[in-house]
Design a protein around this motif. Structure first.
Motif, PDB file in Angstrom:
ATOM      1  N   ALA A 326       0.818  -1.218   0.000  1.00 52.74           N
ATOM      2  CA  ALA A 326       0.000   0.000   0.000  1.00 52.74           C
ATOM      3  C   ALA A 326       0.851   1.267   0.000  1.00 52.74           C
ATOM      4  O   ALA A 326       0.300   2.375   0.071  1.00 52.74           O
ATOM      5  CB  ALA A 326      -0.914   0.003   1.212  1.00 52.74           C
ATOM      6  N   ASN A 327       2.178   1.142  -0.084  1.00 52.42           N
ATOM      7  CA  ASN A 327       3.069   2.298  -0.002  1.00 52.42           C
ATOM      8  C   ASN A 327       2.686   3.369  -1.031  1.00 52.42           C
ATOM      9  O   ASN A 327       2.534   3.080  -2.218  1.00 52.42           O
ATOM     10  CB  ASN A 327       4.512   1.859  -0.220  1.00 52.42           C
ATOM     11  N   GLY A 328       2.493   4.580  -0.552  1.00 49.24           N
ATOM     12  CA  GLY A 328       2.091   5.679  -1.419  1.00 49.24           C
ATOM     13  C   GLY A 328       0.586   5.814  -1.547  1.00 49.24           C
ATOM     14  O   GLY A 328       0.071   6.829  -2.024  1.00 49.24           O
ATOM     15  N   GLY A 329      -0.134   4.762  -1.124  1.00 49.70           N
ATOM     16  CA  GLY A 329      -1.581   4.761  -1.279  1.00 49.70           C
ATOM     17  C   GLY A 329      -2.292   4.644   0.053  1.00 49.70           C
ATOM     18  O   GLY A 329      -1.914   5.263   1.050  1.00 49.70           O
ATOM     19  N   THR A 330      -3.359   3.828   0.077  1.00 47.74           N
ATOM     20  CA  THR A 330      -4.229   3.714   1.252  1.00 47.74           C
ATOM     21  C   THR A 330      -4.299   2.268   1.715  1.00 47.74           C
ATOM     22  O   THR A 330      -4.476   1.350   0.904  1.00 47.74           O
ATOM     23  CB  THR A 330      -5.648   4.208   0.920  1.00 47.74           C
ATOM     24  N   LEU A 331      -4.149   2.070   3.031  1.00 40.44           N
ATOM     25  CA  LEU A 331      -4.335   0.758   3.644  1.00 40.44           C
ATOM     26  C   LEU A 331      -5.657   0.775   4.412  1.00 40.44           C
ATOM     27  O   LEU A 331      -5.857   1.608   5.295  1.00 40.44           O
ATOM     28  CB  LEU A 331      -3.183   0.437   4.604  1.00 40.44           C
ATOM     29  N   PHE A 332      -6.556  -0.142   4.052  1.00 38.28           N
ATOM     30  CA  PHE A 332      -7.858  -0.230   4.725  1.00 38.28           C
ATOM     31  C   PHE A 332      -7.871  -1.465   5.596  1.00 38.28           C
ATOM     32  O   PHE A 332      -7.744  -2.595   5.114  1.00 38.28           O
ATOM     33  CB  PHE A 332      -8.977  -0.288   3.696  1.00 38.28           C
ATOM     34  N   LEU A 333      -8.007  -1.270   6.912  1.00 40.48           N
ATOM     35  CA  LEU A 333      -8.026  -2.357   7.878  1.00 40.48           C
ATOM     36  C   LEU A 333      -9.468  -2.612   8.317  1.00 40.48           C
ATOM     37  O   LEU A 333     -10.037  -1.847   9.108  1.00 40.48           O
ATOM     38  CB  LEU A 333      -7.158  -2.002   9.088  1.00 40.48           C
ATOM     39  N   GLU A 334     -10.070  -3.679   7.793  1.00 39.02           N
ATOM     40  CA  GLU A 334     -11.441  -4.036   8.163  1.00 39.02           C
ATOM     41  C   GLU A 334     -11.461  -4.765   9.506  1.00 39.02           C
ATOM     42  O   GLU A 334     -10.576  -5.565   9.800  1.00 39.02           O
ATOM     43  CB  GLU A 334     -12.058  -4.948   7.106  1.00 39.02           C
ATOM     44  N   ASP A 335     -12.485  -4.497  10.298  1.00 38.10           N
ATOM     45  CA  ASP A 335     -12.661  -5.151  11.606  1.00 38.10           C
ATOM     46  C   ASP A 335     -11.379  -5.082  12.424  1.00 38.10           C
ATOM     47  O   ASP A 335     -10.861  -6.090  12.926  1.00 38.10           O
ATOM     48  CB  ASP A 335     -13.080  -6.614  11.429  1.00 38.10           C
ATOM     49  N   VAL A 336     -10.844  -3.872  12.583  1.00 38.63           N
ATOM     50  CA  VAL A 336      -9.549  -3.704  13.235  1.00 38.63           C
ATOM     51  C   VAL A 336      -9.583  -4.150  14.690  1.00 38.63           C
ATOM     52  O   VAL A 336      -8.542  -4.492  15.270  1.00 38.63           O
ATOM     53  CB  VAL A 336      -9.101  -2.229  13.113  1.00 38.63           C
ATOM     54  N   HIS A 337     -10.760  -4.190  15.302  1.00 40.22           N
ATOM     55  CA  HIS A 337     -10.860  -4.622  16.690  1.00 40.22           C
ATOM     56  C   HIS A 337     -10.532  -6.105  16.855  1.00 40.22           C
ATOM     57  O   HIS A 337     -10.332  -6.578  17.989  1.00 40.22           O
ATOM     58  CB  HIS A 337     -12.252  -4.341  17.257  1.00 40.22           C
ATOM     59  N   ARG A 338     -10.440  -6.833  15.739  1.00 39.56           N
ATOM     60  CA  ARG A 338     -10.129  -8.267  15.792  1.00 39.56           C
ATOM     61  C   ARG A 338      -8.627  -8.544  15.752  1.00 39.56           C
ATOM     62  O   ARG A 338      -8.208  -9.701  15.845  1.00 39.56           O
ATOM     63  CB  ARG A 338     -10.813  -8.981  14.632  1.00 39.56           C
ATOM     64  N   LEU A 339      -7.788  -7.515  15.620  1.00 39.91           N
ATOM     65  CA  LEU A 339      -6.330  -7.719  15.642  1.00 39.91           C
ATOM     66  C   LEU A 339      -5.889  -8.257  16.997  1.00 39.91           C
ATOM     67  O   LEU A 339      -6.357  -7.785  18.048  1.00 39.91           O
ATOM     68  CB  LEU A 339      -5.595  -6.410  15.367  1.00 39.91           C
ATOM     69  N   ASP A 340      -4.930  -9.212  17.003  1.00 41.82           N
ATOM     70  CA  ASP A 340      -4.401  -9.674  18.289  1.00 41.82           C
ATOM     71  C   ASP A 340      -3.409  -8.642  18.819  1.00 41.82           C
ATOM     72  O   ASP A 340      -2.964  -7.734  18.109  1.00 41.82           O
ATOM     73  CB  ASP A 340      -3.774 -11.057  18.164  1.00 41.82           C
ATOM     74  N   LEU A 341      -3.044  -8.757  20.073  1.00 43.86           N
ATOM     75  CA  LEU A 341      -2.227  -7.740  20.741  1.00 43.86           C
ATOM     76  C   LEU A 341      -0.847  -7.609  20.109  1.00 43.86           C
ATOM     77  O   LEU A 341      -0.286  -6.506  20.034  1.00 43.86           O
ATOM     78  CB  LEU A 341      -2.095  -8.077  22.231  1.00 43.86           C
ATOM     79  N   ARG A 342      -0.264  -8.707  19.619  1.00 51.17           N
ATOM     80  CA  ARG A 342       1.069  -8.620  19.007  1.00 51.17           C
ATOM     81  C   ARG A 342       1.007  -7.785  17.735  1.00 51.17           C
ATOM     82  O   ARG A 342       1.841  -6.907  17.515  1.00 51.17           O
ATOM     83  CB  ARG A 342       1.590 -10.028  18.698  1.00 51.17           C
ATOM     84  N   ALA A 343      -0.015  -8.034  16.910  1.00 51.65           N
ATOM     85  CA  ALA A 343      -0.152  -7.255  15.677  1.00 51.65           C
ATOM     86  C   ALA A 343      -0.499  -5.800  15.990  1.00 51.65           C
ATOM     87  O   ALA A 343      -0.056  -4.883  15.277  1.00 51.65           O
ATOM     88  CB  ALA A 343      -1.226  -7.876  14.793  1.00 51.65           C
ATOM     89  N   GLN A 344      -1.252  -5.571  17.055  1.00 51.69           N
ATOM     90  CA  GLN A 344      -1.580  -4.197  17.443  1.00 51.69           C
ATOM     91  C   GLN A 344      -0.310  -3.410  17.765  1.00 51.69           C
ATOM     92  O   GLN A 344      -0.162  -2.245  17.375  1.00 51.69           O
ATOM     93  CB  GLN A 344      -2.506  -4.197  18.659  1.00 51.69           C
ATOM     94  N   THR A 345       0.610  -4.043  18.468  1.00 48.54           N
ATOM     95  CA  THR A 345       1.857  -3.376  18.846  1.00 48.54           C
ATOM     96  C   THR A 345       2.678  -3.019  17.606  1.00 48.54           C
ATOM     97  O   THR A 345       3.224  -1.917  17.490  1.00 48.54           O
ATOM     98  CB  THR A 345       2.677  -4.282  19.776  1.00 48.54           C
ATOM     99  N   LYS A 346       2.747  -3.949  16.654  1.00 49.96           N
ATOM    100  CA  LYS A 346       3.501  -3.690  15.426  1.00 49.96           C
ATOM    101  C   LYS A 346       2.834  -2.603  14.587  1.00 49.96           C
ATOM    102  O   LYS A 346       3.515  -1.753  13.990  1.00 49.96           O
ATOM    103  CB  LYS A 346       3.626  -4.978  14.607  1.00 49.96           C
ATOM    104  N   LEU A 347       1.502  -2.608  14.533  1.00 49.22           N
ATOM    105  CA  LEU A 347       0.790  -1.590  13.770  1.00 49.22           C
ATOM    106  C   LEU A 347       0.991  -0.213  14.393  1.00 49.22           C
ATOM    107  O   LEU A 347       1.181   0.785  13.677  1.00 49.22           O
ATOM    108  CB  LEU A 347      -0.704  -1.930  13.710  1.00 49.22           C
ATOM    109  N   LEU A 348       0.974  -0.133  15.713  1.00 53.75           N
ATOM    110  CA  LEU A 348       1.200   1.144  16.390  1.00 53.75           C
ATOM    111  C   LEU A 348       2.581   1.695  16.033  1.00 53.75           C
ATOM    112  O   LEU A 348       2.738   2.904  15.797  1.00 53.75           O
ATOM    113  CB  LEU A 348       1.080   0.954  17.904  1.00 53.75           C
ATOM    114  N   ARG A 349       3.581   0.822  15.949  1.00 54.87           N
ATOM    115  CA  ARG A 349       4.929   1.273  15.594  1.00 54.87           C
ATOM    116  C   ARG A 349       4.967   1.828  14.169  1.00 54.87           C
ATOM    117  O   ARG A 349       5.619   2.825  13.885  1.00 54.87           O
ATOM    118  CB  ARG A 349       5.924   0.124  15.743  1.00 54.87           C
ATOM    119  N   VAL A 350       4.215   1.182  13.263  1.00 52.51           N
ATOM    120  CA  VAL A 350       4.158   1.677  11.880  1.00 52.51           C
ATOM    121  C   VAL A 350       3.566   3.087  11.858  1.00 52.51           C
ATOM    122  O   VAL A 350       4.071   3.986  11.176  1.00 52.51           O
ATOM    123  CB  VAL A 350       3.326   0.727  11.001  1.00 52.51           C
ATOM    124  N   LEU A 351       2.501   3.301  12.605  1.00 48.07           N
ATOM    125  CA  LEU A 351       1.847   4.612  12.638  1.00 48.07           C
ATOM    126  C   LEU A 351       2.742   5.665  13.277  1.00 48.07           C
ATOM    127  O   LEU A 351       2.721   6.843  12.886  1.00 48.07           O
ATOM    128  CB  LEU A 351       0.529   4.518  13.403  1.00 48.07           C
TER     129      LEU A 351
END
Length: 578
Positions: A326-351
């Motif tokens: 999605a680099n340069g474009g848009t990433l759409f995360l559907e049902d983001v509340h279903r992410l597990d805690l490990r993926a949440q931590t990695k996603l927070l670092r990306v943001l």
């Protein structure tokens, strides 16, 4: 003329049958338009307030333009029926709707109408004008005609129907002491200048044409390409929809993180695609990822990517994840509340850093993405119970947009129905001539727990089942695995609000039926008396009597002959056949 059981854009006969009442939702529908019942005393009070506050000329202009809007809206119905009705018959829909709406009873004196040549001449009698009653209630006898809204309606309806400005003048008015109201109408250029200016009252053909053209097809527009409608198309006009689109317009051209909150099927993914399409990133990738589809290591690999490595299961090839794609474009995360805690931590670092680190990799890779996430109301609960990181929650909810469920935007139903009719008619190569009365009633009163997605599936199923060049019936909409009883109400022949059956008929009063059964009546004699009375009321016209009884003329003629033959002293010559 087409079968009277169809409605959307086909036959508008039996106008009162087109009314649909849904008291639980507070909605009244006339075909695809939401209607409003208003006390005459309230209208009279509003009218008097306008006159007393702004003066009679300003009030007249405002009320006349209100009539313009109503006439233009009703003209849309008549214009859609012209291919299937005669010119005179389709034009008479306007007076019929005006009567149905409780404004006035209309009697034609002269009607010469031909939209192809632009010929129009009309003279009409108005009886029981609601506007006259409102004026008499407030002021008593008037020195001038007072049917301002009615004139505006007539001018706008006729002008939209004809495609050229037509103006009416009230030459007699009951408010001035006449026995009834009478109007004459002709093209605007046939009135002299003084009269034309007096009748104009803000009338503009261009505005009228735009309103009259606001049928479902024209509001939805034409497909962007021959293959059909784009997936990111958003259709609606309700207050909730407009408020949502206002928020979309505000944030679309920024890089702010957007959180879309809504029930399943409400249109979150379509909204995300629209946000991308309206952004400066529209030429770059739009990458969607359903956070509920994977978990654990599989989720990490698919979302963040993996670096080449050797494991017990064999060598693993390096590949990018959804975030990098999605680099340069848009990433759409559907049902983001279903992410597990490990993926949440990695996603927070990306943001936070704008970098992504692949699984098994040690070198962060820069990414420039716009994140749009979606969830339902459970996201807040997940944050509160600790299953969703609080810091990530606040990162993702920088700009929340609530997408209302379909039950809260019922006025969008006509637009959405027409939209999906066009989509699936094109897809399956079918021409649907209309939607039956009961199908319209079912759609306007259904709860739609599955929201727009449920409506879309319902219309697609109905298009598949419906015959080509035939109407879409309620039987094609309902599903055998999800039966619900629609709360549909219509009008009886006497103007009473009554429930409607799936066959389109009104339920009989069970109390009256019980009283008949308790009275020890004889069915044969009762039927004979009913037939004789129907013929008597029709003055011997068997066709009219048959219509009142719901029979064909031959059926009634046969039964009526039997009735007469069984009457005491009857002779064969007594039989009347119209």
């Amino acid at each position: 003329m087409t079968d009277s059981s169809t409605t959307v854009g086909v036959d508008i006969g039996h106008l009162s049958a087109r009314l649909r009442f849904n008291p639980e939702e507070g909605c009244i529908w006339l075909e695809g338009q939401r209607m409003l019942m208003l006390h005459l005393t309230a209208f009279a009070s509003l009218r008097r307030e306008l006159i007393d506050t702004f003066g009679i000329e300003v009030a007249r202009g405002l009320i006349t333009r209100m009539g313009h809007a109503s006439g233009a809206a009703d003209a849309a119905l008549a214009r859609r029926t012209k291919p299937d009705m005669g010119i005179r018959e389709s034009f008479m829909i306007g007076p019929g709707l005006h009567a149905l709406e409780g404004m006035v009873a209309v009697e034609p004196v002269l009607l010469d109408v031909d939209p192809e040549t632009g010929v129009y001449a009309g003279e009409w009698i108005w009886r029981n004008s609601a506007e006259v009653d409102a004026h008499l209630h407030a002021y008593g006898i008037s020195a001038e005609p007072v049917c301002w809204a009615l004139l505006g309606y007539a001018s706008a309806f006729t002008s939209a129907y004809m495609g050229l400005p037509v103006l009416y003048r009230e030459v007699e008015c009951r408010a001035t002491g006449a026995a009834h109201c009478r109007i004459i109408g002709k093209p605007a250029d046939q009135w002299d200048d003084a009269v034309r200016d007096d009748l104009h009252q803000g009338f503009d053909l261009a505005d009228t044409q735009a309103e009259a053209g606001s049928s479902w097809a024209s509001v939805c527009g034409e497909p962007d390409h021959p293959g059909g409608w784009p997936h990111d198309r958003m259709v609606g006009a309700s207050a909730g929809f407009v408020a949502m689109m206002h928020m979309v317009d505000k944030v679309a051209r920024t890089d702010a993180v957007v959180m879309l909150i809504g029930e399943p099927g409400a249109g979150k993914k379509s909204c995300a695609r629209l946000l991308h399409k309206l952004s400066a990133r529209c030429s770059k990738p739009f990458v969607a990822f359903n956070c509920a589809a994977l978990s654990g290591d599989q989720l990490d690999v698919d979302l963040f990517g993996v670096e080449k490595s050797t494991s017990a299961s064999g060598p693993q090839v390096s590949r990018s994840g959804r975030i990098e794609r999605a680099n340069g474009g848009t990433l759409f995360l559907e049902d983001v509340h279903r992410l597990d805690l490990r993926a949440q931590t990695k996603l927070l670092r990306v943001l936070q850093t704008g970098e992504v680190e692949r699984v098994g990799g040690a070198q962060p890779r820069p990414v420039h993405i716009r994140v749009i996430a979606s969830s339902n109301a459970r996201l807040i609960d997940a944050m509160r119970d600790g299953s969703f990181r609080e810091d990530l929650y606040y990162r993702l909810t920088t700009f929340p947009i609530v997408i209302p469920p379909l039950r809260e935007r019922r006025t969008d139903l006509p637009l959405l129905i027409r939209h999906f009719l066009d989509v699936f008619s094109r897809r399956y190569g079918k021409k649907i001539t209309g939607v039956s009365e009961m199908a319209v009633g079912y759609l306007l009163t259904h709860d739609f727990p599955g929201n727009v997605t449920e409506l879309e599936s319902m219309i697609e199923r109905a298009i598949i089942m419906a015959p080509n060049r035939g109407p879409l019936d309620v039987a094609y909409l309902t599903s055998p695995i999800d039966e619900r009883n629609p709360r549909i109400y219509g009008l009886s022949n006497h103007g009473l609000l009554i429930p409607k059956r799936d066959d389109g008929g009104a339920r009989h009063d069970t109390g009256a039926l019980d009283r008949l059964l308790d009275s020890k009546f004889e069915l044969e004699s009762f039927e004979n008396e009913l037939i004789a009375r129907a013929v008597e009321r029709a003055a011997g016209n068997l066709s009219k009597a048959a219509k009142a009884l719901g029979l064909t003329r031959p059926q009634l003629a046969y039964r009526y002959r039997k009735v007469q033959e069984g009457a005491p002293g009857a002779q064969s010559g007594d039989l009347r056949t119209d």
